[in-house]
Design a protein around this motif. Structure first.
Motif, PDB file in Angstrom:
ATOM      1  N   SER A 138       0.845  -1.203   0.000  1.00  0.00           N
ATOM      2  CA  SER A 138       0.000   0.000   0.000  1.00  0.00           C
ATOM      3  C   SER A 138       0.879   1.250   0.000  1.00  0.00           C
ATOM      4  O   SER A 138       2.104   1.165   0.002  1.00  0.00           O
ATOM      5  CB  SER A 138      -0.882   0.004   1.257  1.00  0.00           C
ATOM      6  OG  SER A 138      -0.106   0.363   2.400  1.00  0.00           O
ATOM      7  N   THR A 139       0.227   2.422   0.078  1.00  0.00           N
ATOM      8  CA  THR A 139       0.944   3.704   0.167  1.00  0.00           C
ATOM      9  C   THR A 139       1.784   3.809   1.447  1.00  0.00           C
ATOM     10  O   THR A 139       2.605   4.715   1.568  1.00  0.00           O
ATOM     11  CB  THR A 139      -0.063   4.875   0.159  1.00  0.00           C
ATOM     12  OG1 THR A 139      -1.123   4.554   1.070  1.00  0.00           O
ATOM     13  CG2 THR A 139      -0.640   5.093  -1.221  1.00  0.00           C
TER      14      THR A 139
ATOM     15  N   GLU B 281      -7.319   0.463   2.512  1.00  0.00           N
ATOM     16  CA  GLU B 281      -8.770   0.245   2.325  1.00  0.00           C
ATOM     17  C   GLU B 281      -9.091  -0.055   0.856  1.00  0.00           C
ATOM     18  O   GLU B 281      -9.899  -0.940   0.554  1.00  0.00           O
ATOM     19  CB  GLU B 281      -9.547   1.496   2.773  1.00  0.00           C
ATOM     20  CG  GLU B 281      -9.539   1.748   4.273  1.00  0.00           C
ATOM     21  CD  GLU B 281      -8.251   2.415   4.800  1.00  0.00           C
ATOM     22  OE1 GLU B 281      -7.384   2.808   3.981  1.00  0.00           O
ATOM     23  OE2 GLU B 281      -8.117   2.541   6.028  1.00  0.00           O
ATOM     24  N   THR B 282      -8.488   0.699  -0.054  1.00  0.00           N
ATOM     25  CA  THR B 282      -8.760   0.472  -1.483  1.00  0.00           C
ATOM     26  C   THR B 282      -8.254  -0.903  -1.917  1.00  0.00           C
ATOM     27  O   THR B 282      -8.893  -1.593  -2.715  1.00  0.00           O
ATOM     28  CB  THR B 282      -8.110   1.595  -2.325  1.00  0.00           C
ATOM     29  OG1 THR B 282      -8.565   2.831  -1.807  1.00  0.00           O
ATOM     30  CG2 THR B 282      -8.475   1.499  -3.786  1.00  0.00           C
ATOM     31  N   LEU B 283      -7.103  -1.297  -1.376  1.00  0.00           N
ATOM     32  CA  LEU B 283      -6.572  -2.636  -1.694  1.00  0.00           C
ATOM     33  C   LEU B 283      -7.521  -3.728  -1.201  1.00  0.00           C
ATOM     34  O   LEU B 283      -7.758  -4.713  -1.908  1.00  0.00           O
ATOM     35  CB  LEU B 283      -5.211  -2.844  -1.024  1.00  0.00           C
ATOM     36  CG  LEU B 283      -4.011  -2.159  -1.658  1.00  0.00           C
ATOM     37  CD1 LEU B 283      -2.827  -2.259  -0.705  1.00  0.00           C
ATOM     38  CD2 LEU B 283      -3.666  -2.778  -3.010  1.00  0.00           C
ATOM     39  N   ALA B 284      -8.044  -3.563   0.006  1.00  0.00           N
ATOM     40  CA  ALA B 284      -8.960  -4.575   0.563  1.00  0.00           C
ATOM     41  C   ALA B 284     -10.178  -4.714  -0.344  1.00  0.00           C
ATOM     42  O   ALA B 284     -10.598  -5.827  -0.680  1.00  0.00           O
ATOM     43  CB  ALA B 284      -9.388  -4.194   1.988  1.00  0.00           C
ATOM     44  N   GLN B 285     -10.728  -3.576  -0.781  1.00  0.00           N
ATOM     45  CA  GLN B 285     -11.913  -3.627  -1.645  1.00  0.00           C
ATOM     46  C   GLN B 285     -11.586  -4.272  -2.989  1.00  0.00           C
ATOM     47  O   GLN B 285     -12.372  -5.044  -3.531  1.00  0.00           O
ATOM     48  CB  GLN B 285     -12.472  -2.210  -1.859  1.00  0.00           C
ATOM     49  CG  GLN B 285     -13.223  -1.720  -0.633  1.00  0.00           C
ATOM     50  CD  GLN B 285     -13.309  -0.195  -0.553  1.00  0.00           C
ATOM     51  OE1 GLN B 285     -13.033   0.504  -1.541  1.00  0.00           O
ATOM     52  NE2 GLN B 285     -13.669   0.310   0.608  1.00  0.00           N
ATOM     53  N   ARG B 286     -10.402  -3.974  -3.506  1.00  0.00           N
ATOM     54  CA  ARG B 286      -9.997  -4.542  -4.805  1.00  0.00           C
ATOM     55  C   ARG B 286      -9.792  -6.056  -4.675  1.00  0.00           C
ATOM     56  O   ARG B 286     -10.207  -6.833  -5.540  1.00  0.00           O
ATOM     57  CB  ARG B 286      -8.707  -3.869  -5.259  1.00  0.00           C
ATOM     58  CG  ARG B 286      -8.284  -4.213  -6.663  1.00  0.00           C
ATOM     59  CD  ARG B 286      -7.004  -3.452  -7.012  1.00  0.00           C
ATOM     60  NE  ARG B 286      -6.618  -3.702  -8.379  1.00  0.00           N
ATOM     61  CZ  ARG B 286      -6.839  -2.870  -9.398  1.00  0.00           C
ATOM     62  NH1 ARG B 286      -7.446  -1.726  -9.206  1.00  0.00           N
ATOM     63  NH2 ARG B 286      -6.466  -3.195 -10.620  1.00  0.00           N
ATOM     64  N   ALA B 287      -9.147  -6.478  -3.576  1.00  0.00           N
ATOM     65  CA  ALA B 287      -8.930  -7.908  -3.353  1.00  0.00           C
ATOM     66  C   ALA B 287     -10.280  -8.618  -3.268  1.00  0.00           C
ATOM     67  O   ALA B 287     -10.513  -9.645  -3.929  1.00  0.00           O
ATOM     68  CB  ALA B 287      -8.122  -8.125  -2.068  1.00  0.00           C
ATOM     69  N   HIS B 288     -11.185  -8.064  -2.473  1.00  0.00           N
ATOM     70  CA  HIS B 288     -12.507  -8.675  -2.304  1.00  0.00           C
ATOM     71  C   HIS B 288     -13.259  -8.742  -3.635  1.00  0.00           C
ATOM     72  O   HIS B 288     -13.825  -9.780  -3.986  1.00  0.00           O
ATOM     73  CB  HIS B 288     -13.293  -7.871  -1.264  1.00  0.00           C
ATOM     74  CG  HIS B 288     -14.637  -8.425  -0.980  1.00  0.00           C
ATOM     75  ND1 HIS B 288     -14.836  -9.672  -0.433  1.00  0.00           N
ATOM     76  CD2 HIS B 288     -15.880  -7.916  -1.190  1.00  0.00           C
ATOM     77  CE1 HIS B 288     -16.138  -9.895  -0.317  1.00  0.00           C
ATOM     78  NE2 HIS B 288     -16.788  -8.848  -0.772  1.00  0.00           N
ATOM     79  N   ALA B 289     -13.214  -7.650  -4.392  1.00  0.00           N
ATOM     80  CA  ALA B 289     -13.898  -7.615  -5.700  1.00  0.00           C
ATOM     81  C   ALA B 289     -13.313  -8.654  -6.652  1.00  0.00           C
ATOM     82  O   ALA B 289     -14.016  -9.183  -7.519  1.00  0.00           O
ATOM     83  CB  ALA B 289     -13.799  -6.215  -6.307  1.00  0.00           C
TER      84      ALA B 289
ATOM     85  N   ILE C 283       0.934  -8.654 -11.800  1.00  0.00           N
ATOM     86  CA  ILE C 283      -0.325  -9.383 -11.743  1.00  0.00           C
ATOM     87  C   ILE C 283      -1.273  -8.735 -10.716  1.00  0.00           C
ATOM     88  O   ILE C 283      -0.835  -8.196  -9.717  1.00  0.00           O
ATOM     89  CB  ILE C 283      -0.022 -10.858 -11.429  1.00  0.00           C
ATOM     90  CG1 ILE C 283      -1.205 -11.746 -11.718  1.00  0.00           C
ATOM     91  CG2 ILE C 283       0.448 -11.051 -10.012  1.00  0.00           C
ATOM     92  CD1 ILE C 283      -0.846 -12.841 -12.677  1.00  0.00           C
ATOM     93  N   ASP C 284      -2.578  -8.763 -10.991  1.00  0.00           N
ATOM     94  CA  ASP C 284      -3.555  -8.147 -10.093  1.00  0.00           C
ATOM     95  C   ASP C 284      -3.830  -9.058  -8.885  1.00  0.00           C
ATOM     96  O   ASP C 284      -3.603 -10.271  -8.932  1.00  0.00           O
ATOM     97  CB  ASP C 284      -4.859  -7.870 -10.844  1.00  0.00           C
ATOM     98  CG  ASP C 284      -5.666  -6.730 -10.211  1.00  0.00           C
ATOM     99  OD1 ASP C 284      -5.416  -6.367  -9.035  1.00  0.00           O
ATOM    100  OD2 ASP C 284      -6.551  -6.193 -10.904  1.00  0.00           O
TER     101      ASP C 284
ATOM    102  N   PRO D 225      -2.176  -0.420  -9.956  1.00  0.00           N
ATOM    103  CA  PRO D 225      -2.894  -0.810 -11.184  1.00  0.00           C
ATOM    104  C   PRO D 225      -2.162  -0.347 -12.441  1.00  0.00           C
ATOM    105  O   PRO D 225      -2.420  -0.856 -13.530  1.00  0.00           O
ATOM    106  CB  PRO D 225      -4.246  -0.096 -11.068  1.00  0.00           C
ATOM    107  CG  PRO D 225      -4.291   0.534  -9.737  1.00  0.00           C
ATOM    108  CD  PRO D 225      -2.926   0.529  -9.126  1.00  0.00           C
ATOM    109  N   ASP D 226      -1.246   0.629 -12.316  1.00  0.00           N
ATOM    110  CA  ASP D 226      -0.574   1.201 -13.497  1.00  0.00           C
ATOM    111  C   ASP D 226       0.738   0.521 -13.837  1.00  0.00           C
ATOM    112  O   ASP D 226       1.403   0.912 -14.787  1.00  0.00           O
ATOM    113  CB  ASP D 226      -0.270   2.686 -13.265  1.00  0.00           C
ATOM    114  CG  ASP D 226      -1.505   3.460 -12.910  1.00  0.00           C
ATOM    115  OD1 ASP D 226      -2.576   3.115 -13.443  1.00  0.00           O
ATOM    116  OD2 ASP D 226      -1.405   4.385 -12.077  1.00  0.00           O
TER     117      ASP D 226
END
Ligand code: AMP
Ligand code: MN
Ligand code: MN
Ligand code: MN
Length: 284
Positions: free
Chosen positions: A13-14, A23-31, A260-261, A255-256
């Motif tokens: 993370s940052t 928080e954004t990473l957690a949401q991306r992982a979950h999605a 791998i995602d 993401p840039d």
């Protein structure tokens, strides 16, 4: 025991050199379907409470995580710690020592870059830094892409930031034994991160695995964003040879950047013991 079908136990993370918040990473992982997640910032636990809370908010399993920088036979090796007590004072102290010296190193990196005509790289890299204690090569790479010197971060590392190149400054990180002991002392499991990346000879790699195991290390990353499919096979065999549990993690940073995602790696080979089975009682 709960079974997990999409564990991703390595990302940034940052708080270190990633570009997204915990928080954004957690949401991306979950999605992306991750059901067991760990944030493993470099040498720093500042994102752990936020990551654990964000994982709980979306109903995803969480293991505490960190990626410790180590110097082993003159090269940098990364050791991931998982499932430790995030308040352990000895681990905090060891990581604080490991973080020290990054600013001085960054100024020396900028001097090296200035000598090949790239001015003000320290100030440039700082603009990309989320945590001033954790200025890293990644932040210099982002600055050199932004300023048009290179077209992507891989090119920056190749031309400027690896051994023998103008912006490379060698650094002494933690000792392997210390990193493993800090993690174990805090109740966690130590894992060799992306062994395929170090460029060790077979003898050096054997020494790394043997010493790591001797200090009490229990895991190795087999399926990671840093390995090729052929390396999944190589390190699956090494995990079995050394009696190590296997980990899986994207090492997602941004993401840039061409990595791998979160949550999109292949599964671990079925002959391996997943590292999270050792950590069932530590999952939050
Ligand atoms: P540092 O801890 O300052 O030495 O920076 C190491 C970080 O640089 C790693 O954690 C990666 O995120 C990044 N890195 C290392 N090698 C490469 C590479 N070849 N391409 C892109 N990023 C890299
Ligand atoms: Mn990194
Ligand atoms: Mn690493
Ligand atoms: Mn990493």
């Amino acid at each position: 025991m709960t079974t997990y079908s999409n564990a991703d136990l390595h990302c940034h993370s940052t708080v270190s050199d990633g570009t997204l918040s915990p928080e954004t990473l957690a949401q991306r992982a979950h999605a992306n379907g991750v059901d067991l997640w760990s944030l493993t910032d470099h040498d720093e636990l500042g994102g752990q409470a936020r990551a654990a809370a964000a994982a709980a908010a979306c109903g995803m399993g969480y293991l505490t995580g960190v990626e410790v920088s180590v110097t082993f036979i003159g090269k940098t090796v990364h050791i991931v710690g998982l499932g430790f007590d995030m308040l352990d004072p000895n681990l905090h102290k060891g990581l604080a020592q490991t973080r020290g010296g990054r600013e001085q190193r960054a100024m020396e990196m900028a001097e090296g870059l200035a000598q090949v005509g790239i001015a003000n790289a320290f100030e440039g890299a700082l603009k990309f830094v989320g945590n001033p204690d954790l200025i890293s090569r990644t932040h210099f790479a982002r600055f050199l892409v932004e300023s048009g010197v290179c077209s992507d971060t891989n090119e920056v590392f190749r031309r400027f930031l690896t051994e023998g190149k103008p912006g490379f400054v060698p650094h002494r990180w933690a000792k392997l034994s210390d990193a493993v002991h800090w993690i174990l002392g805090a109740g966690g499991v130590a894992v060799i991160a992306h062994p395929g990346r170090y460029g060790f000879s077979p003898n050096e790699e054997y020494a790394l695995f043997t010493e790591f195991k001797g200090f009490g290390g229990q895991g190795v990353e087999v399926v990671t964003g840093s390995h090729s499919p052929a390396e999944y096979e190589t390190y699956a065999d090494m995990a079995i040879e050394f009696g190590l549990a296997a980990s899986r993690g994207s090492d997602f940073h941004s993401p840039d950047e061409s990595r791998i995602d979160l949550g999109t790696l292949p599964h671990l080979p079925s002959k391996l013991s997943p590292v999270w089975d050792l950590l069932a009682t530590r999952i939050q």
